[in-house]
Design a protein around this motif. Structure first.
Motif, PDB file in Angstrom:
ATOM      1  N   PRO A 112      -2.000  12.616 -18.340  1.00 14.66           N
ATOM      2  CA  PRO A 112      -3.061  12.593 -16.464  1.00 14.66           C
ATOM      3  C   PRO A 112      -3.897  12.557 -16.835  1.00 14.66           C
ATOM      4  N   TYR A 113      -5.218  12.278 -15.584  1.00 12.86           N
ATOM      5  CA  TYR A 113      -6.283  12.615 -14.614  1.00 12.86           C
ATOM      6  C   TYR A 113      -6.481  12.612 -13.875  1.00 12.86           C
ATOM      7  N   TYR A 114      -7.839  12.623 -13.102  1.00  8.56           N
ATOM      8  CA  TYR A 114      -7.673  12.370 -12.064  1.00  8.56           C
ATOM      9  C   TYR A 114      -8.472  11.596 -11.804  1.00  8.56           C
ATOM     10  N   LEU A 115      -8.811  10.077 -10.951  1.00 10.19           N
ATOM     11  CA  LEU A 115     -10.511   9.578 -10.535  1.00 10.19           C
ATOM     12  C   LEU A 115     -10.323   9.424  -9.120  1.00 10.19           C
ATOM     13  N   VAL A 116     -11.023  10.080  -8.603  1.00  8.35           N
ATOM     14  CA  VAL A 116     -12.394  10.155  -7.488  1.00  8.35           C
ATOM     15  C   VAL A 116     -13.241   9.430  -7.066  1.00  8.35           C
ATOM     16  N   PRO A 117     -14.388   9.014  -5.900  1.00  9.20           N
ATOM     17  CA  PRO A 117     -15.301   8.419  -5.988  1.00  9.20           C
ATOM     18  C   PRO A 117     -16.463   8.827  -6.327  1.00  9.20           C
ATOM     19  N   ASP A 118     -17.392   8.487  -7.324  1.00 10.33           N
ATOM     20  CA  ASP A 118     -18.229   9.036  -7.236  1.00 10.33           C
ATOM     21  C   ASP A 118     -19.311   8.569  -6.819  1.00 10.33           C
ATOM     22  N   GLY A 119     -19.960  10.063  -5.779  1.00  5.22           N
ATOM     23  CA  GLY A 119     -20.810   9.878  -5.132  1.00  5.22           C
ATOM     24  C   GLY A 119     -20.554   9.463  -3.462  1.00  5.22           C
ATOM     25  N   LYS A 120     -21.797   8.952  -2.957  1.00  5.86           N
ATOM     26  CA  LYS A 120     -21.372   9.117  -1.084  1.00  5.86           C
ATOM     27  C   LYS A 120     -21.051   7.209  -1.231  1.00  5.86           C
ATOM     28  N   VAL A 121     -21.191   6.863  -1.966  1.00  6.17           N
ATOM     29  CA  VAL A 121     -20.943   5.129  -1.723  1.00  6.17           C
ATOM     30  C   VAL A 121     -19.526   4.903  -1.867  1.00  6.17           C
ATOM     31  N   GLY A 122     -18.455   4.072  -1.298  1.00  2.81           N
ATOM     32  CA  GLY A 122     -17.416   3.089  -2.526  1.00  2.81           C
ATOM     33  C   GLY A 122     -16.593   3.848  -1.830  1.00  2.81           C
ATOM     34  N   HIS A 123     -16.343   5.315  -1.132  1.00  8.50           N
ATOM     35  CA  HIS A 123     -15.632   5.810  -0.726  1.00  8.50           C
ATOM     36  C   HIS A 123     -13.980   4.242   0.394  1.00  8.50           C
ATOM     37  N   ASP A 124     -14.566   3.307   0.660  1.00  6.15           N
ATOM     38  CA  ASP A 124     -13.783   2.645   1.617  1.00  6.15           C
ATOM     39  C   ASP A 124     -13.453   1.369   0.377  1.00  6.15           C
ATOM     40  N   ALA A 125     -14.050   1.050  -0.009  1.00  4.22           N
ATOM     41  CA  ALA A 125     -13.724   0.420  -1.508  1.00  4.22           C
ATOM     42  C   ALA A 125     -12.345   0.889  -2.693  1.00  4.22           C
ATOM     43  N   PHE A 126     -12.681   2.766  -2.818  1.00  2.01           N
ATOM     44  CA  PHE A 126     -11.750   3.254  -3.379  1.00  2.01           C
ATOM     45  C   PHE A 126     -10.114   3.292  -2.794  1.00  2.01           C
ATOM     46  N   ALA A 127     -10.863   3.147  -0.970  1.00  2.00           N
ATOM     47  CA  ALA A 127      -9.100   3.379   0.081  1.00  2.00           C
ATOM     48  C   ALA A 127      -8.251   2.679  -0.105  1.00  2.00           C
ATOM     49  N   VAL A 128      -9.301   1.149   0.046  1.00  2.00           N
ATOM     50  CA  VAL A 128      -9.048  -0.379  -0.286  1.00  2.00           C
ATOM     51  C   VAL A 128      -7.633  -0.633  -1.778  1.00  2.00           C
ATOM     52  N   ILE A 129      -8.352   0.405  -2.963  1.00  2.00           N
ATOM     53  CA  ILE A 129      -7.848  -0.195  -3.806  1.00  2.00           C
ATOM     54  C   ILE A 129      -6.334   0.951  -3.841  1.00  2.00           C
ATOM     55  N   ARG A 130      -6.790   1.553  -3.451  1.00  2.00           N
ATOM     56  CA  ARG A 130      -5.963   2.861  -3.339  1.00  2.00           C
ATOM     57  C   ARG A 130      -4.390   2.552  -2.090  1.00  2.00           C
ATOM     58  N   GLU A 131      -4.546   2.357  -1.475  1.00  2.00           N
ATOM     59  CA  GLU A 131      -3.318   1.765  -0.738  1.00  2.00           C
ATOM     60  C   GLU A 131      -3.115   0.086  -0.766  1.00  2.00           C
ATOM     61  N   THR A 132      -3.493  -0.118  -1.507  1.00  2.00           N
ATOM     62  CA  THR A 132      -2.962  -0.903  -2.071  1.00  2.00           C
ATOM     63  C   THR A 132      -2.128  -0.765  -2.849  1.00  2.00           C
ATOM     64  N   ILE A 133      -2.569   0.180  -3.978  1.00  2.00           N
ATOM     65  CA  ILE A 133      -1.230   0.096  -4.806  1.00  2.00           C
ATOM     66  C   ILE A 133      -0.534   0.765  -4.617  1.00  2.00           C
ATOM     67  N   ARG A 134      -0.447   1.726  -3.396  1.00  2.00           N
ATOM     68  CA  ARG A 134       0.427   2.511  -2.834  1.00  2.00           C
ATOM     69  C   ARG A 134       1.377   1.928  -1.840  1.00  2.00           C
ATOM     70  N   ASN A 135       0.904   0.428  -1.203  1.00  2.00           N
ATOM     71  CA  ASN A 135       1.871  -0.229  -0.486  1.00  2.00           C
ATOM     72  C   ASN A 135       3.223  -1.168  -1.543  1.00  2.00           C
ATOM     73  N   LEU A 136       2.054  -1.015  -2.286  1.00  2.00           N
ATOM     74  CA  LEU A 136       3.284  -2.340  -3.127  1.00  2.00           C
ATOM     75  C   LEU A 136       4.001  -1.359  -4.112  1.00  2.00           C
ATOM     76  N   ASN A 137       4.026   0.020  -3.958  1.00  2.00           N
ATOM     77  CA  ASN A 137       4.732   0.953  -4.798  1.00  2.00           C
ATOM     78  C   ASN A 137       5.266   0.557  -6.471  1.00  2.00           C
ATOM     79  N   LYS A 138       3.633   0.246  -6.997  1.00  2.00           N
ATOM     80  CA  LYS A 138       3.742   0.103  -8.397  1.00  2.00           C
ATOM     81  C   LYS A 138       2.308   0.922  -8.408  1.00  2.00           C
TER      82      LYS A 138
END
Length: 319
Positions: A112-138
């Motif tokens: 396993p690895y941990y994947l996190v946003p790199d730097g101060k930009v892109g947190h909103d796009a990261f959250a969209v991808i993360r929550e999309t995966i969470r909502n799909l339960n896949k």
């Protein structure tokens, strides 16, 4: 101090992209490790890269990769040639598909690895991808290049981040039929199954990784501390092999033993346990002990009865 990222690049879902960093989720650095030492001098052993035929040491700039064709023939591959076939996944994890987590055979899981946003930009796009995966339960399936090899990676939400698990390719997983074909088909009686079921019920508990102690690591630490303090090392008592008994008797005795043992305690409102700091905290160095001079000095000084350094005790469960 946070570990260094194993990989930095971009996570992409269609046209949504964000910079990310990939960190190892596990570590073996806290385990006791050994060096090879010259018994006569106490000096550490080092290895040199030498030519197999001439025996001469080879400089790093003269070493290249080679694929062995036969005993004395290698196909030489240069770094530039490897760079020329580099894939896009060298810098981008492209999400190709979403699959049910239950569909992933556990034999395909690597690490396993941990994947996190790199730097101060892109947190909103990261959250969209993360929550999309969470909502799909896949689980999202993509590809990433680590140590010059492309790996399939499965991404799933974990708290505020993503956990990525490297997956094996089909050719890396052996066919179980090669091993299971010779397993005999035997008839198990209902009485045997009932006894085994009762044993399982006696041993049933909630999974808690904090309950697992590395007993070999603890024994290693105690051995090192005993030798460090000049204490005698006791040999373990020989293990009894026991008498051979039939399966039914073994099941009955097992059940009787489990019924006498205390039931696993189920804690309520458990507090998080403090993580052991590892061998640096449990093992204290001796100045100069690695050198021949240090050994002579240790022999000349009278040894004091020093208390062995113990591993940090485990926190007790609340409740």
């Amino acid at each position: 101090m946070a570990p260094r990222a194993n990989w930095k690049g971009f996570l992409r879902l269609s046209l949504v992209t964000c910079p990310v960093a990939l960190y190892p989720a596990t570590s073996d650095t806290e385990k006791v490790s050994f060096n090879q030492v010259n018994r006569k001098t106490g000096h550490r052993i080092k290895y040199a890269k030498v030519d197999a035929e001439t025996g001469e040491e080879v400089a790093a700039e003269d070493i290249m990769k080679g694929y062995k064709v036969d005993t004395d023939t290698y196909i030489e591959i240069t770094k530039d040639e490897l760079d020329d076939i580099s894939l896009e996944s060298t810098r981008t994890i492209e999400i190709d598909e979403f699959v049910p987590k239950a569909d992933i055979d556990s034999r395909y899981l690597i690490r396993p690895y941990y994947l996190v946003p790199d730097g101060k930009v892109g947190h909103d796009a990261f959250a969209v991808i993360r929550e999309t995966i969470r909502n799909l339960n896949k689980v999202a399936i993509g590809r990433v290049v680590l140590t010059n090899r492309e790996h399939v990676i499965a991404l799933e939400p974990l708290g505020k981040g993503l956990m990525g698990t490297l997956l094996r390719y089909p050719y890396e997983v052996r066919d179980e039929k090669e091993y299971f074909d010779d397993v005999q088909d035997v008839k198990i009686t209902k009485d045997m199954l009932d006894l085994a079921k009762h044993i399982v019920e006696q041993k049933s508990a909630d999974f808690d990784p904090e309950e697992f102690d590395d007993r070999y690591e603890t024994a290693l630490i105690e051995l090192i501390n005993q030798k460090r303090n000049g204490l005698p090392v006791a040999k373990p008592a020989p293990k009894s092999t026991g008498n051979v008994i039939n399966l039914m008797d073994a099941l009955k005795r097992s059940l009787a033993n489990e019924q006498q043992a205390p039931a696993p305690a189920k804690a309520k409102g458990k507090k998080p346990k403090k993580r052991a700091e590892g061998q640096r905290e449990m093992l204290l160095p001796i100045a100069g002990s690695g050198t021949a001079a240090g050994k002579r000095a240790a022999k000349e000084e009278p040894k004091k009865a020093e208390k062995p350094v113990r591993a940090p005790t485990r926190a007790k469960k609340a409740g």
